[in-house]
Design an enzyme around this catalytic site. Structure first.
Site, PDB file in Angstrom:
ATOM      1  N   LYS A   1       0.823  -1.216   0.000  1.00  0.00           N
ATOM      2  CA  LYS A   1       0.000   0.000   0.000  1.00  0.00           C
ATOM      3  C   LYS A   1       0.858   1.268   0.000  1.00  0.00           C
ATOM      4  O   LYS A   1       2.066   1.221   0.304  1.00  0.00           O
ATOM      5  CB  LYS A   1      -0.930  -0.032   1.217  1.00  0.00           C
ATOM      6  CG  LYS A   1      -1.995  -1.129   1.163  1.00  0.00           C
ATOM      7  CD  LYS A   1      -2.968  -1.014   2.353  1.00  0.00           C
ATOM      8  CE  LYS A   1      -4.081  -2.033   2.284  1.00  0.00           C
ATOM      9  NZ  LYS A   1      -5.042  -1.888   3.419  1.00  0.00           N
TER      10      LYS A   1
ATOM     11  N   TYR B   1     -12.523  -1.624  -3.794  1.00  0.00           N
ATOM     12  CA  TYR B   1     -13.070  -1.842  -2.447  1.00  0.00           C
ATOM     13  C   TYR B   1     -14.598  -1.724  -2.425  1.00  0.00           C
ATOM     14  O   TYR B   1     -15.173  -1.423  -1.373  1.00  0.00           O
ATOM     15  CB  TYR B   1     -12.458  -0.845  -1.463  1.00  0.00           C
ATOM     16  CG  TYR B   1     -11.088  -1.232  -0.956  1.00  0.00           C
ATOM     17  CD1 TYR B   1     -10.905  -2.380  -0.176  1.00  0.00           C
ATOM     18  CD2 TYR B   1      -9.973  -0.446  -1.218  1.00  0.00           C
ATOM     19  CE1 TYR B   1      -9.653  -2.726   0.316  1.00  0.00           C
ATOM     20  CE2 TYR B   1      -8.714  -0.785  -0.729  1.00  0.00           C
ATOM     21  CZ  TYR B   1      -8.563  -1.925   0.040  1.00  0.00           C
ATOM     22  OH  TYR B   1      -7.322  -2.272   0.535  1.00  0.00           O
TER      23      TYR B   1
ATOM     24  N   PHE C   1     -15.554   3.857   6.964  1.00  0.00           N
ATOM     25  CA  PHE C   1     -14.169   4.174   6.601  1.00  0.00           C
ATOM     26  C   PHE C   1     -13.922   4.177   5.093  1.00  0.00           C
ATOM     27  O   PHE C   1     -12.790   4.369   4.655  1.00  0.00           O
ATOM     28  CB  PHE C   1     -13.197   3.197   7.295  1.00  0.00           C
ATOM     29  CG  PHE C   1     -13.435   1.735   7.019  1.00  0.00           C
ATOM     30  CD1 PHE C   1     -12.975   1.133   5.856  1.00  0.00           C
ATOM     31  CD2 PHE C   1     -14.111   0.940   7.939  1.00  0.00           C
ATOM     32  CE1 PHE C   1     -13.188  -0.208   5.599  1.00  0.00           C
ATOM     33  CE2 PHE C   1     -14.335  -0.415   7.694  1.00  0.00           C
ATOM     34  CZ  PHE C   1     -13.863  -0.985   6.525  1.00  0.00           C
TER      35      PHE C   1
ATOM     36  N   ARG D   1      -2.427 -14.078   3.966  1.00  0.00           N
ATOM     37  CA  ARG D   1      -3.083 -13.363   5.073  1.00  0.00           C
ATOM     38  C   ARG D   1      -2.369 -13.645   6.398  1.00  0.00           C
ATOM     39  O   ARG D   1      -2.251 -12.747   7.244  1.00  0.00           O
ATOM     40  CB  ARG D   1      -4.573 -13.706   5.133  1.00  0.00           C
ATOM     41  CG  ARG D   1      -5.361 -13.070   3.978  1.00  0.00           C
ATOM     42  CD  ARG D   1      -6.865 -13.141   4.182  1.00  0.00           C
ATOM     43  NE  ARG D   1      -7.333 -12.302   5.266  1.00  0.00           N
ATOM     44  CZ  ARG D   1      -7.741 -11.027   5.134  1.00  0.00           C
ATOM     45  NH1 ARG D   1      -7.721 -10.423   3.949  1.00  0.00           N
ATOM     46  NH2 ARG D   1      -8.165 -10.355   6.186  1.00  0.00           N
TER      47      ARG D   1
ATOM     48  N   THR E   1      -5.715  -7.145  10.543  1.00  0.00           N
ATOM     49  CA  THR E   1      -5.974  -5.865   9.870  1.00  0.00           C
ATOM     50  C   THR E   1      -5.394  -4.693  10.649  1.00  0.00           C
ATOM     51  O   THR E   1      -4.825  -3.764  10.060  1.00  0.00           O
ATOM     52  CB  THR E   1      -7.499  -5.678   9.693  1.00  0.00           C
ATOM     53  OG1 THR E   1      -8.013  -6.815   8.983  1.00  0.00           O
ATOM     54  CG2 THR E   1      -7.815  -4.411   8.917  1.00  0.00           C
TER      55      THR E   1
ATOM     56  N   ARG F   1       2.184  -6.627   8.872  1.00  0.00           N
ATOM     57  CA  ARG F   1       1.467  -5.448   9.370  1.00  0.00           C
ATOM     58  C   ARG F   1       2.017  -5.016  10.724  1.00  0.00           C
ATOM     59  O   ARG F   1       2.036  -3.816  11.029  1.00  0.00           O
ATOM     60  CB  ARG F   1      -0.035  -5.748   9.417  1.00  0.00           C
ATOM     61  CG  ARG F   1      -0.650  -5.680   8.006  1.00  0.00           C
ATOM     62  CD  ARG F   1      -2.026  -6.249   7.955  1.00  0.00           C
ATOM     63  NE  ARG F   1      -2.756  -5.803   6.758  1.00  0.00           N
ATOM     64  CZ  ARG F   1      -3.967  -6.251   6.417  1.00  0.00           C
ATOM     65  NH1 ARG F   1      -4.586  -7.152   7.179  1.00  0.00           N
ATOM     66  NH2 ARG F   1      -4.561  -5.803   5.331  1.00  0.00           N
TER      67      ARG F   1
ATOM     68  N   ASN G   1      -1.997   0.168   7.016  1.00  0.00           N
ATOM     69  CA  ASN G   1      -1.543  -1.162   7.447  1.00  0.00           C
ATOM     70  C   ASN G   1      -0.680  -1.897   6.413  1.00  0.00           C
ATOM     71  O   ASN G   1      -0.571  -3.115   6.440  1.00  0.00           O
ATOM     72  CB  ASN G   1      -2.730  -2.006   7.927  1.00  0.00           C
ATOM     73  CG  ASN G   1      -3.774  -2.213   6.837  1.00  0.00           C
ATOM     74  OD1 ASN G   1      -3.592  -1.778   5.712  1.00  0.00           O
ATOM     75  ND2 ASN G   1      -4.849  -2.891   7.193  1.00  0.00           N
TER      76      ASN G   1
ATOM     77  N   HIS H   1      -2.234  -5.395   1.469  1.00  0.00           N
ATOM     78  CA  HIS H   1      -3.574  -5.944   1.213  1.00  0.00           C
ATOM     79  C   HIS H   1      -3.443  -7.392   0.785  1.00  0.00           C
ATOM     80  O   HIS H   1      -2.475  -7.754   0.104  1.00  0.00           O
ATOM     81  CB  HIS H   1      -4.281  -5.172   0.086  1.00  0.00           C
ATOM     82  CG  HIS H   1      -5.486  -5.901  -0.441  1.00  0.00           C
ATOM     83  ND1 HIS H   1      -6.720  -5.798   0.155  1.00  0.00           N
ATOM     84  CD2 HIS H   1      -5.617  -6.803  -1.460  1.00  0.00           C
ATOM     85  CE1 HIS H   1      -7.578  -6.589  -0.492  1.00  0.00           C
ATOM     86  NE2 HIS H   1      -6.935  -7.204  -1.475  1.00  0.00           N
TER      87      HIS H   1
ATOM     88  N   GLU I   1     -10.207  -9.608  -7.758  1.00  0.00           N
ATOM     89  CA  GLU I   1      -9.145  -8.617  -7.577  1.00  0.00           C
ATOM     90  C   GLU I   1      -8.021  -8.786  -8.605  1.00  0.00           C
ATOM     91  O   GLU I   1      -7.488  -7.794  -9.118  1.00  0.00           O
ATOM     92  CB  GLU I   1      -8.611  -8.708  -6.144  1.00  0.00           C
ATOM     93  CG  GLU I   1      -9.660  -8.253  -5.123  1.00  0.00           C
ATOM     94  CD  GLU I   1      -9.253  -8.458  -3.689  1.00  0.00           C
ATOM     95  OE1 GLU I   1     -10.069  -8.141  -2.807  1.00  0.00           O
ATOM     96  OE2 GLU I   1      -8.132  -8.940  -3.422  1.00  0.00           O
TER      97      GLU I   1
HETATM   98  P1  IDP Z   1      -8.299  -6.653   5.412  1.00  0.00           P
HETATM   99  O1  IDP Z   1      -7.458  -5.666   4.622  1.00  0.00           O
HETATM  100  O2  IDP Z   1      -7.533  -7.230   6.576  1.00  0.00           O
HETATM  101  O3  IDP Z   1      -8.942  -7.713   4.547  1.00  0.00           O
HETATM  102  P2  IDP Z   1     -10.912  -5.379   5.527  1.00  0.00           P
HETATM  103  O4  IDP Z   1     -11.891  -5.581   6.635  1.00  0.00           O
HETATM  104  O5  IDP Z   1     -11.195  -6.044   4.222  1.00  0.00           O
HETATM  105  O6  IDP Z   1      -9.475  -5.809   6.090  1.00  0.00           O
HETATM  106  O7  IDP Z   1     -10.782  -3.818   5.319  1.00  0.00           O
HETATM  107  C1  IDP Z   1     -10.118  -3.302   4.170  1.00  0.00           C
HETATM  108  C2  IDP Z   1      -9.172  -2.216   4.628  1.00  0.00           C
HETATM  109  O8  IDP Z   1      -9.949  -1.144   5.158  1.00  0.00           O
HETATM  110  C3  IDP Z   1      -8.218  -2.608   5.762  1.00  0.00           C
HETATM  111  O9  IDP Z   1      -7.031  -3.201   5.296  1.00  0.00           O
HETATM  112  C4  IDP Z   1      -7.958  -1.282   6.428  1.00  0.00           C
HETATM  113  O10 IDP Z   1      -6.948  -0.565   5.728  1.00  0.00           O
HETATM  114  C5  IDP Z   1      -9.275  -0.552   6.252  1.00  0.00           C
HETATM  115  N1  IDP Z   1     -10.114  -0.678   7.445  1.00  0.00           N
HETATM  116  C6  IDP Z   1     -10.761  -1.771   7.886  1.00  0.00           C
HETATM  117  N2  IDP Z   1     -11.435  -1.527   9.018  1.00  0.00           N
HETATM  118  C7  IDP Z   1     -11.198  -0.234   9.301  1.00  0.00           C
HETATM  119  C8  IDP Z   1     -11.628   0.632  10.368  1.00  0.00           C
HETATM  120  O11 IDP Z   1     -12.354   0.243  11.276  1.00  0.00           O
HETATM  121  N3  IDP Z   1     -11.179   1.922  10.304  1.00  0.00           N
HETATM  122  C9  IDP Z   1     -10.375   2.373   9.309  1.00  0.00           C
HETATM  123  N4  IDP Z   1      -9.943   1.596   8.295  1.00  0.00           N
HETATM  124  C10 IDP Z   1     -10.360   0.311   8.294  1.00  0.00           C
HETATM  125 MG    MG Z   2     -10.344  -7.517   3.072  1.00  0.00          MG
END
Ligand code: IDP
Ligand code: MG
Length: 137
Positions: free
Chosen positions: A9, A49, A57, A85, A91, A102, A112, A115, A126
């Site tokens: 990212k 997304y 968010f 993962r 996350t 991460r 973070n 992805h 994707e």
């Molecule tokens: P992942 O990347 O671990 O699969 P997802 O739930 O798919 O997590 O969320 C996509 C991205 O959105 C996350 O990697 C993170 O950057 C962001 N994100 C997820 N939850 C939050 C939140 O509660 N606040 C702010 N950003 C979030």
């Molecule tokens: Mg995800």
């Protein structure tokens, strides 16, 4: 063999962490089947997304993902989706296990570092969103 879609990212690219993250990917045994740098447009980030469009968010996430260059990759390995993962960690970097990407390279839940696809269907979507079949080597 399984393929997953990965992104280094904009936060990690901006902090000069591409090399360290690629080192971890190769050491873990993934084959890189496709890779390119891109700065996503806001619209491209929103399409990528789309599953999160109702989340609070979403705006911040798509602003961030279009804020600078990222590295887009297709990684291949047995059980690649789960293994990538696991290597990324939770996350939220604050909750990610020691030794994960991460934990090492992320700074907050919205910065973070990496992805990864979460299931075979999302991996297929994707990969196809960013790469055509002829680009998968
Ligand atoms: P992942 O990347 O671990 O699969 P997802 O739930 O798919 O997590 O969320 C996509 C991205 O959105 C996350 O990697 C993170 O950057 C962001 N994100 C997820 N939850 C939050 C939140 O509660 N606040 C702010 N950003 C979030
Ligand atoms: Mg995800």
């Amino acid at each position: 063999m399984e393929r997953t879609f990965a992104i280094i990212k904009p936060d990690a690219v901006g902090q000069h962490m591409i090399g360290q993250i690629l080192d971890r990917i190769e050491t873990a045994g993934f084959q890189t089947r496709a890779m390119r740098m891109a700065r996503l447009t806001k619209k491209e980030a929103e399409g990528f997304y789309a599953v999160h469009r109702e989340k609070s968010f979403f705006g911040g996430l798509t602003d961030f993902m279009s804020s600078g260059p990222a590295v887009l990759m297709v990684l291949e390995a047995p059980d690649a989706i789960r293994r990538w993962r696991d290597l990324m960690g939770a996350t939220d970097p604050a909750k990610a296990a020691p030794g994960t990407l991460r934990k090492a390279f992320g700074t907050s839940i919205d910065r973070n570092a990496t992805h990864g696809s979460d299931a075979p269907e999302t991996a297929a979507y994707e990969i196809g969103y960013f790469f055509s079949g002829i680009e998968l080597i």
